[in-house]
Scaffold this motif. Structure first.
Motif, PDB file in Angstrom:
ATOM      1  N   UNK A 284      -5.425  51.115 -27.743  1.00 18.87           N
ATOM      2  CA  UNK A 284      -6.146  51.813 -26.737  1.00 18.87           C
ATOM      3  C   UNK A 284      -5.223  51.092 -25.703  1.00 18.87           C
ATOM      4  N   UNK A 288      -3.216  52.332 -22.887  1.00 26.67           N
ATOM      5  CA  UNK A 288      -4.092  52.354 -21.636  1.00 26.67           C
ATOM      6  C   UNK A 288      -3.021  51.581 -20.989  1.00 26.67           C
ATOM      7  N   UNK A 339      -5.598  42.798 -15.543  1.00 25.52           N
ATOM      8  CA  UNK A 339      -7.360  42.155 -16.072  1.00 25.52           C
ATOM      9  C   UNK A 339      -7.852  42.409 -17.119  1.00 25.52           C
ATOM     10  N   UNK A 340      -7.491  43.848 -16.820  1.00 29.34           N
ATOM     11  CA  UNK A 340      -8.384  44.910 -17.658  1.00 29.34           C
ATOM     12  C   UNK A 340      -8.484  43.999 -19.568  1.00 29.34           C
ATOM     13  N   UNK A 343      -9.000  41.078 -20.121  1.00 25.63           N
ATOM     14  CA  UNK A 343     -10.327  40.798 -20.639  1.00 25.63           C
ATOM     15  C   UNK A 343     -10.939  41.476 -21.530  1.00 25.63           C
ATOM     16  N   UNK A 344     -10.177  42.913 -21.979  1.00 25.00           N
ATOM     17  CA  UNK A 344     -10.050  43.180 -23.243  1.00 25.00           C
ATOM     18  C   UNK A 344      -9.625  42.372 -24.486  1.00 25.00           C
TER      19      UNK A 344
ATOM     20  N   UNK B  45     -18.148  43.284 -14.344  1.00 24.35           N
ATOM     21  CA  UNK B  45     -17.528  42.870 -15.523  1.00 24.35           C
ATOM     22  C   UNK B  45     -18.163  43.794 -16.212  1.00 24.35           C
ATOM     23  N   UNK B  48     -16.175  47.180 -16.024  1.00 24.12           N
ATOM     24  CA  UNK B  48     -15.239  47.494 -16.029  1.00 24.12           C
ATOM     25  C   UNK B  48     -14.917  48.161 -17.331  1.00 24.12           C
ATOM     26  N   UNK B  49     -15.572  47.203 -18.426  1.00 25.00           N
ATOM     27  CA  UNK B  49     -15.310  46.877 -19.822  1.00 25.00           C
ATOM     28  C   UNK B  49     -15.612  48.688 -20.307  1.00 25.00           C
ATOM     29  N   UNK B  52     -13.532  51.139 -19.546  1.00 31.14           N
ATOM     30  CA  UNK B  52     -12.421  51.245 -19.827  1.00 31.14           C
ATOM     31  C   UNK B  52     -12.307  51.273 -21.465  1.00 31.14           C
ATOM     32  N   UNK B  53     -13.463  51.257 -21.747  1.00 24.76           N
ATOM     33  CA  UNK B  53     -13.964  52.209 -23.388  1.00 24.76           C
ATOM     34  C   UNK B  53     -13.682  53.413 -23.559  1.00 24.76           C
ATOM     35  N   UNK B  55     -11.953  55.247 -20.301  1.00 22.30           N
ATOM     36  CA  UNK B  55     -10.832  55.383 -20.541  1.00 22.30           C
ATOM     37  C   UNK B  55      -9.543  55.179 -22.010  1.00 22.30           C
ATOM     38  N   UNK B  56      -9.945  54.392 -22.677  1.00 26.40           N
ATOM     39  CA  UNK B  56      -9.484  54.617 -24.066  1.00 26.40           C
ATOM     40  C   UNK B  56      -9.147  56.009 -25.360  1.00 26.40           C
TER      41      UNK B  56
END
Lengths: 356, 68
Positions: A284, A288, A339-340, A343-344, B45, B48-49, B52-53, B55-56
């Motif tokens: 992922x 992304x 950043x993402x 961060x991930x 934070x 965004x996390x 993002x998941x 979005x994944x």
């Protein structure tokens, strides 16, 4: 404000010249072709093309070196030898020939024939290529930039001492490095282990960010779709996979493989899901970055192609305004994706190494 | 259904669901930030996390739609 208007007018006038040039053109402008050509990797770095007084199309491009592995030896030559796919080159003076076809190198016969199978895919085999393509060239530029910025900062730190008041380039890099350390690494990973991963996370952050920015430069040294290349993001995903799984603690592996404290019938479903999850997380991450950067490039190019599709100068102000907005958004996306990603990655590392 | 490309329809459905999910996250994050501004950086934070998941998952679906 006056400067802004001047720049806008200058930009506007540049576009108007291009529109006039395109109206003389008889052949139809195909935006999809232009965009795909930009998105894909290439063996030459195209700078500009124009029509001379005789109406011929002249392309100015930087040829890049081609490096091929063929029958136990390397072959070096410039991509201009291909003449954009029109020349057929023989290797070792034998009966093996190669040619460039849609920016890819294929083995072929002396007439340069390209064979297709039943599905319409190209059946010719490809030589193993280590060529310096447009993306690799862009990667070198991004890496040189990183070396230059951080080499200068490191020299300053060793000369002035780590605890002195920052000055010059230190003022630029220090807040970002501290942000990565305090808000990304130490917030997700245990304090004792966070500093071990800092070199990796910092490299990841600046590498993605600077390569995104180099890709946004609309003219020669930049503009390659490097961070929107699936191979590039695949390498970053694999590095994240290694960082998470090689340094994962014993408890992490126990949790993944045995799912302690869960009834047996739930384990049958949970353990495969956890194991698949090990692979889908970096996958992922890879997708992304690839999708976001490629989509950004496609949107900006489509907005620019609007002028040539409509064939009207009056579309240009709208297009320029929209491009300006999209460009600003892409500057935000460039740092947001860095950043993402960081961060991930640190979140997954934290999940694997933290004690709890 | 003649005239409707099923791929485009699938993409529209994916984007609709993803934007709905992300907007729900943004809504509750903003409400939480308004209530407790002092921990807004932590909420940001987490926001965004989680987005993002989502979005994944969306990107997975888009890739599968394209491949078919």
């Amino acid at each position: 404000m006056r400067l802004f208007v001047t720049i806008l007018l200058f930009y506007f006038s540049m576009f108007s010249f291009e529109v006039e040039a395109s109206q003389k053109e008889v052949e139809d402008f195909d935006p999809m072709d232009m965009i795909m050509h930009h998105i894909e990797d290439s063996h030459e770095f195209h700078i500009l093309s124009y029509h001379n007084s005789a109406g011929e199309k002249i392309d100015i491009a930087l040829p890049l070196p081609v490096i091929l592995w063929h029958e136990g030896g390397f072959h070096f030559f410039m991509s201009s030898n291909f003449a954009r796919g029109e020349e057929i080159i023989s290797l070792n003076d034998s009966d093996e020939y190669i040619r460039l076809y849609h920016e890819k190198i294929y083995y072929t016969d002396s007439s340069g024939r390209i064979n297709y199978d039943e599905q319409g895919n190209i059946a010719n085999s490809k030589p193993l290529s280590f060529s310096i393509t447009k993306n690799v060239f862009s990667l070198f530029i991004g890496s040189l930039l990183i070396f230059w910025i951080f080499g200068a900062a490191a020299r300053k730190y060793s000369k002035r001492g780590g605890l002195s008041v920052p000055k010059g380039i230190q003022l630029v890099v220090e807040p970002i490095i501290l942000f990565v350390r305090d808000d990304i690494a130490r917030a997700q990973i245990d304090k004792s282990k966070a500093d071990f991963f800092m070199p990796y996370l910092l490299t990841l952050f600046f590498f993605i960010w600077i390569n995104n920015l180099v890709g946004l430069i609309p003219f020669f040294p930049g503009g390659a779709n490097l961070s929107g290349n699936i191979g590039f993001t695949l390498a970053l995903g694999i590095s994240a996979f290694i960082a998470v799984n090689v340094f994962g603690s014993k408890e992490h592996w126990q949790e993944v493989l045995t799912a302690p404290g869960v009834p047996f019938f739930a384990k049958i479903f949970l353990v495969p899901v956890e194991i698949i999850g090990l692979f889908t997380k970096p996958f992922a991450l890879m997708l992304r970055l690839f999708a976001n950067i490629t989509a950004g490039h496609i949107i900006i190019l489509s907005l620019t192609s609007m002028i040539f599709i409509m064939r009207s100068i009056y579309v240009a102000p709208v297009t320029i305004l929209l491009s300006l907005i999209m460009m600003s958004l892409e500057f935000l996306v460039a740092i947001l994706q860095a950043y993402i990603f960081t961060l991930l990655t640190s979140l997954f590392i934290g999940m694997a190494v933290n004690e709890h | 259904m003649e005239g409707i490309d099923i791929t485009v329809f699938g993409l529209a459905l994916i984007i609709f669901a993803a934007s709905f999910g992300i907007s729900k996250i943004a809504q509750s994050a903003m409400e939480a930030m308004a209530r407790q501004p002092e921990i807004s950086s932590k909420i940001q934070t987490a926001m965004i996390v989680v987005s993002a998941l989502i979005e994944g998952a969306t990107l997975f679906a888009i890739v599968v739609t394209w491949l078919n």
